[in-house]
Design a protein around this motif. Sequence first.
Motif, PDB file in Angstrom:
ATOM      1  N   GLN A 124       0.820  -1.204   0.000  1.00 35.63           N
ATOM      2  CA  GLN A 124       0.000   0.000   0.000  1.00 35.63           C
ATOM      3  C   GLN A 124       0.860   1.263   0.000  1.00 35.63           C
ATOM      4  OE1 GLN A 124      -3.258   0.260   2.735  1.00 35.63           O
ATOM      5  NE2 GLN A 124      -3.978  -1.821   2.293  1.00 35.63           N
ATOM      6  N   THR A 125       1.962   1.236   0.723  1.00 34.73           N
ATOM      7  CA  THR A 125       2.851   2.400   0.762  1.00 34.73           C
ATOM      8  C   THR A 125       3.481   2.634  -0.606  1.00 34.73           C
ATOM      9  OG1 THR A 125       3.302   1.979   3.097  1.00 34.73           O
ATOM     10  CG2 THR A 125       4.804   3.468   1.943  1.00 34.73           C
ATOM     11  N   ARG A 126       3.970   1.564  -1.240  1.00 36.62           N
ATOM     12  CA  ARG A 126       4.563   1.717  -2.577  1.00 36.62           C
ATOM     13  C   ARG A 126       3.546   2.250  -3.574  1.00 36.62           C
ATOM     14  NH1 ARG A 126      10.077   0.494  -3.846  1.00 36.62           N
ATOM     15  NH2 ARG A 126       9.303   1.310  -5.800  1.00 36.62           N
ATOM     16  N   ASP A 127       2.309   1.752  -3.500  1.00 32.43           N
ATOM     17  CA  ASP A 127       1.270   2.203  -4.420  1.00 32.43           C
ATOM     18  C   ASP A 127       0.911   3.670  -4.174  1.00 32.43           C
ATOM     19  OD1 ASP A 127      -0.639   1.425  -6.573  1.00 32.43           O
ATOM     20  OD2 ASP A 127      -2.113   1.959  -5.035  1.00 32.43           O
ATOM     21  N   ALA A 128       0.796   4.059  -2.917  1.00 30.78           N
ATOM     22  CA  ALA A 128       0.499   5.457  -2.602  1.00 30.78           C
ATOM     23  C   ALA A 128       1.614   6.370  -3.097  1.00 30.78           C
ATOM     24  CB  ALA A 128       0.292   5.622  -1.100  1.00 30.78           C
ATOM     25  N   LEU A 129       2.856   5.947  -2.926  1.00 31.29           N
ATOM     26  CA  LEU A 129       3.984   6.742  -3.397  1.00 31.29           C
ATOM     27  C   LEU A 129       3.989   6.852  -4.928  1.00 31.29           C
ATOM     28  CD1 LEU A 129       6.641   5.440  -0.886  1.00 31.29           C
ATOM     29  CD2 LEU A 129       5.808   7.795  -1.053  1.00 31.29           C
ATOM     30  N   ALA A 130       3.565   5.806  -5.613  1.00 26.92           N
ATOM     31  CA  ALA A 130       3.457   5.857  -7.076  1.00 26.92           C
ATOM     32  C   ALA A 130       2.375   6.854  -7.494  1.00 26.92           C
ATOM     33  CB  ALA A 130       3.160   4.472  -7.635  1.00 26.92           C
ATOM     34  N   ALA A 160       6.375   0.143   6.029  1.00 27.66           N
ATOM     35  CA  ALA A 160       6.079   1.413   5.361  1.00 27.66           C
ATOM     36  C   ALA A 160       7.353   2.241   5.216  1.00 27.66           C
ATOM     37  CB  ALA A 160       5.022   2.187   6.138  1.00 27.66           C
ATOM     38  N   ALA A 161       8.167   2.259   6.261  1.00 30.68           N
ATOM     39  CA  ALA A 161       9.416   3.018   6.218  1.00 30.68           C
ATOM     40  C   ALA A 161      10.367   2.457   5.151  1.00 30.68           C
ATOM     41  CB  ALA A 161      10.083   3.002   7.594  1.00 30.68           C
ATOM     42  N   ARG A 162      10.397   1.150   4.996  1.00 26.94           N
ATOM     43  CA  ARG A 162      11.257   0.528   3.965  1.00 26.94           C
ATOM     44  C   ARG A 162      10.809   0.973   2.571  1.00 26.94           C
ATOM     45  NH1 ARG A 162      10.645  -4.692   1.443  1.00 26.94           N
ATOM     46  NH2 ARG A 162       9.075  -5.145   3.016  1.00 26.94           N
ATOM     47  N   ALA A 163       9.493   0.947   2.320  1.00 28.42           N
ATOM     48  CA  ALA A 163       8.978   1.380   1.025  1.00 28.42           C
ATOM     49  C   ALA A 163       9.310   2.851   0.784  1.00 28.42           C
ATOM     50  CB  ALA A 163       7.467   1.151   0.961  1.00 28.42           C
ATOM     51  N   HIS A 164       9.144   3.670   1.818  1.00 24.61           N
ATOM     52  CA  HIS A 164       9.463   5.096   1.718  1.00 24.61           C
ATOM     53  C   HIS A 164      10.943   5.287   1.402  1.00 24.61           C
ATOM     54  CE1 HIS A 164      10.186   9.232   3.097  1.00 24.61           C
ATOM     55  NE2 HIS A 164       8.910   9.441   2.839  1.00 24.61           N
ATOM     56  N   GLY A 165      11.786   4.544   2.079  1.00 26.63           N
ATOM     57  CA  GLY A 165      13.228   4.651   1.859  1.00 26.63           C
ATOM     58  C   GLY A 165      13.653   4.233   0.462  1.00 26.63           C
ATOM     59  N   GLU A 166      12.973   3.257  -0.100  1.00 26.68           N
ATOM     60  CA  GLU A 166      13.299   2.822  -1.456  1.00 26.68           C
ATOM     61  C   GLU A 166      13.005   3.916  -2.480  1.00 26.68           C
ATOM     62  OE1 GLU A 166      12.373  -1.902  -0.568  1.00 26.68           O
ATOM     63  OE2 GLU A 166      11.036  -0.778  -1.886  1.00 26.68           O
ATOM     64  N   VAL A 167      11.972   4.703  -2.230  1.00 29.57           N
ATOM     65  CA  VAL A 167      11.590   5.764  -3.162  1.00 29.57           C
ATOM     66  C   VAL A 167      12.389   7.046  -2.919  1.00 29.57           C
ATOM     67  CG1 VAL A 167       9.676   7.274  -3.870  1.00 29.57           C
ATOM     68  CG2 VAL A 167       9.287   4.820  -3.521  1.00 29.57           C
ATOM     69  N   TYR A 168      12.586   7.401  -1.649  1.00 34.99           N
ATOM     70  CA  TYR A 168      13.183   8.689  -1.306  1.00 34.99           C
ATOM     71  C   TYR A 168      14.625   8.609  -0.825  1.00 34.99           C
ATOM     72  CZ  TYR A 168       8.581  10.947  -1.565  1.00 34.99           C
ATOM     73  OH  TYR A 168       7.388  11.464  -1.982  1.00 34.99           O
ATOM     74  N   ASN A 169      15.275   7.486  -0.982  1.00 33.88           N
ATOM     75  CA  ASN A 169      16.629   7.295  -0.455  1.00 33.88           C
ATOM     76  C   ASN A 169      17.587   8.419  -0.848  1.00 33.88           C
ATOM     77  OD1 ASN A 169      19.026   6.357   0.555  1.00 33.88           O
ATOM     78  ND2 ASN A 169      19.090   4.523  -0.679  1.00 33.88           N
ATOM     79  N   ALA A 170      17.653   8.760  -2.108  1.00 32.06           N
ATOM     80  CA  ALA A 170      18.590   9.790  -2.560  1.00 32.06           C
ATOM     81  C   ALA A 170      18.030  11.209  -2.388  1.00 32.06           C
ATOM     82  CB  ALA A 170      18.952   9.560  -4.029  1.00 32.06           C
ATOM     83  N   ILE A 171      16.710  11.336  -2.273  1.00 28.37           N
ATOM     84  CA  ILE A 171      16.071  12.650  -2.179  1.00 28.37           C
ATOM     85  C   ILE A 171      16.103  13.169  -0.742  1.00 28.37           C
ATOM     86  CG2 ILE A 171      13.908  13.900  -2.568  1.00 28.37           C
ATOM     87  CD1 ILE A 171      13.314  11.637  -4.694  1.00 28.37           C
ATOM     88  N   ARG A 172      15.792  12.310   0.186  1.00 32.36           N
ATOM     89  CA  ARG A 172      15.844  12.561   1.629  1.00 32.36           C
ATOM     90  C   ARG A 172      15.090  13.815   2.072  1.00 32.36           C
ATOM     91  NH1 ARG A 172      21.369  11.209   4.132  1.00 32.36           N
ATOM     92  NH2 ARG A 172      20.017  11.346   5.934  1.00 32.36           N
ATOM     93  N   PRO A 173      13.766  13.845   1.829  1.00 32.06           N
ATOM     94  CA  PRO A 173      12.975  14.988   2.291  1.00 32.06           C
ATOM     95  C   PRO A 173      12.834  14.975   3.810  1.00 32.06           C
ATOM     96  CG  PRO A 173      11.528  13.260   1.499  1.00 32.06           C
ATOM     97  CD  PRO A 173      12.938  12.819   1.196  1.00 32.06           C
TER      98      PRO A 173
END
Length: 121
Positions: free
Chosen positions: A42-48, A80-93
């Motif tokens: 669900q986290t990955r889908d929401a981030l997409a 959820a944090a793992r999914a968030h980290g996969e998407v934002y790892n280099a961006i780091r908001p």
Amino acid sequence: MRTLISTGSPWEPKVGYSRAVIVNDTIYISGTAGQGADLYAQTRDALATIEKVLTDNGFALADVVQSRLAVADFAHWQDAARAHGEVYNAIRPAFSLVHALPFVEDTILVEVEAIAVRGSA
């Protein structure tokens, strides 16, 4: 200048919200739920979905300056944090993780919000 972004959901006018609001070079994206069998999916889908809202409106994922996860199943917040980290790892908001019980529908395990500033990457 204020631009309202709608998904056409009947809840938007009833509740009084927009999927996103753009003011100048900043977009504020409302809490976004995802589809999937578990918190990670669900986290990955929401981030997409958030990425699509961004790109459809002239922003990039790299423009995100703040992100918030609201998690119902806090025992598994790390998924959820793992999914968030996969998407934002280099961006780091800037980031907040909050526990929210319950959501409007019990199948919703997470909502994700974002604020992005165009060209901030």
